[in-house]
Design a protein around this motif. Structure first.
Motif, PDB file in Angstrom:
ATOM      1  N   ASP A   1      -5.126  -2.627  -5.650  1.00 21.65           N
ATOM      2  CA  ASP A   1      -4.212  -3.563  -6.324  1.00 21.65           C
ATOM      3  C   ASP A   1      -4.649  -3.793  -7.774  1.00 21.65           C
TER       4      ASP A   1
ATOM      5  N   LYS B   1      -3.719  -0.701  -9.793  1.00 19.21           N
ATOM      6  CA  LYS B   1      -2.279  -0.706 -10.080  1.00 19.21           C
ATOM      7  C   LYS B   1      -1.959  -1.691 -11.195  1.00 19.21           C
TER       8      LYS B   1
ATOM      9  N   GLN C   1      -8.130  -2.342  -0.501  1.00 19.21           N
ATOM     10  CA  GLN C   1      -6.807  -2.772  -0.948  1.00 19.21           C
ATOM     11  C   GLN C   1      -6.896  -3.616  -2.212  1.00 19.21           C
ATOM     12  N   ASP C   2      -7.869  -4.522  -2.264  1.00 18.95           N
ATOM     13  CA  ASP C   2      -8.042  -5.340  -3.462  1.00 18.95           C
ATOM     14  C   ASP C   2      -8.347  -4.469  -4.680  1.00 18.95           C
TER      15      ASP C   2
END
Length: 254
Positions: free
Chosen positions: A87, A90, A83-84
């Motif tokens: 992120d 993105k 997820q990091d």
């Protein structure tokens, strides 16, 4: 690999050696819950993006290179790490994350880890898809094995990072392996061998033939120079990477 891990000066050095971009790393992992990355800070990301624009250097992908030595299959906080990374992708407008399944998650040596790896790749692919991105996974499998792995994972958010050094190590013909994989399964390519000599001088790397194959299957994308350093001058970044970039451009960007 240009000795500028998460340093702004990586972009100026990439510009100096005439590289079109860099693969930006998430940082070390060790015993942490997640990567030792400064890029979670929006202000730092903007600083990196501004320097990339100033130097005219792109970002091919965000690398989770901590998994060379850490277990993607078994570390409990892998979802947080993924997820990091997503992120960061993105926040920086990058669509590819590089994921090496290193020694602890080698599917040839540890086939018993396959169910866990498949499950986690599916999870990672789903997260990447949410931002229109893809996970480029590098494995120790041959091309036919990687095609089967992708079928098992069954996620458009997971493709292969094809590494020439792995094919050479396993005695495989690189053009044949590329044809077996097919363009639609390749997210990016690590186009170098292990250290020894520069790409141009390496008899195991027939780049004109490889280019013909990539043109034949209709693939284009980032060719990332990871190693192929002259072991007599291994720390000379400008000579090693500058020489390799110049040669690769003479073959692929004529």
């Amino acid at each position: 690999m240009i000795l500028k891990r998460q340093k702004l000066s990586a972009f100026a050095l990439a510009n100096e050696i005439n590289a079109d971009g860099i693969e930006l790393d998430m940082g070390g992992l060790g015993d942490r819950d997640t990567f030792d990355s400064k890029l979670g800070d929006p202000a730092v990301r903007e600083e990196f993006l501004a320097e990339a624009k100033k130097q005219g250097v792109g970002i091919s992908s965000i690398a989770m290179s901590g998994f060379y030595a850490q277990s993607f299959a078994e570390r409990p906080t892998v979802p947080q790490m993924v997820q990091d990374t997503v992120d960061t992708m993105k926040g920086m407008g990058v669509k590819v994350a590089y994921l090496p399944l290193g020694v602890p998650s080698d599917l040839v040596k540890h086939p018993e880890l396959r169910p866990a790896i498949v499950e986690r790749l599916r999870m990672a692919g789903t997260k990447a898809q949410e931002i229109g991105g893809v996970i480029a996974v590098e494995t120790a499998l041959d091309a036919a094995g990687e095609v089967e792995l992708l079928k098992e994972v069954d996620s458009p958010g997971v493709k292969i990072c094809f590494n020439f050094a792995n094919a050479i190590k396993n005695g495989k013909d690189i053009p044949s392996e590329l044809e077996t994989l097919g363009a639609s399964n390749i997210a990016e390519i690590h186009c170098s061998n292990t250290d020894g000599e520069l790409i141009e001088n390496d008899p195991a790397l027939d780049m004109p033939s490889i280019k013909k194959t990539l043109d034949k299957i209709g693939w284009s994308g980032w060719l990332i120079i990871e190693r192929s350093r002259d072991t007599d001058d291994v720390h000379n970044v400008r000579a090693n990477y500058g020489g390799n970039v110049a040669y690769m451009k003479s073959v692929f960007q004529r």
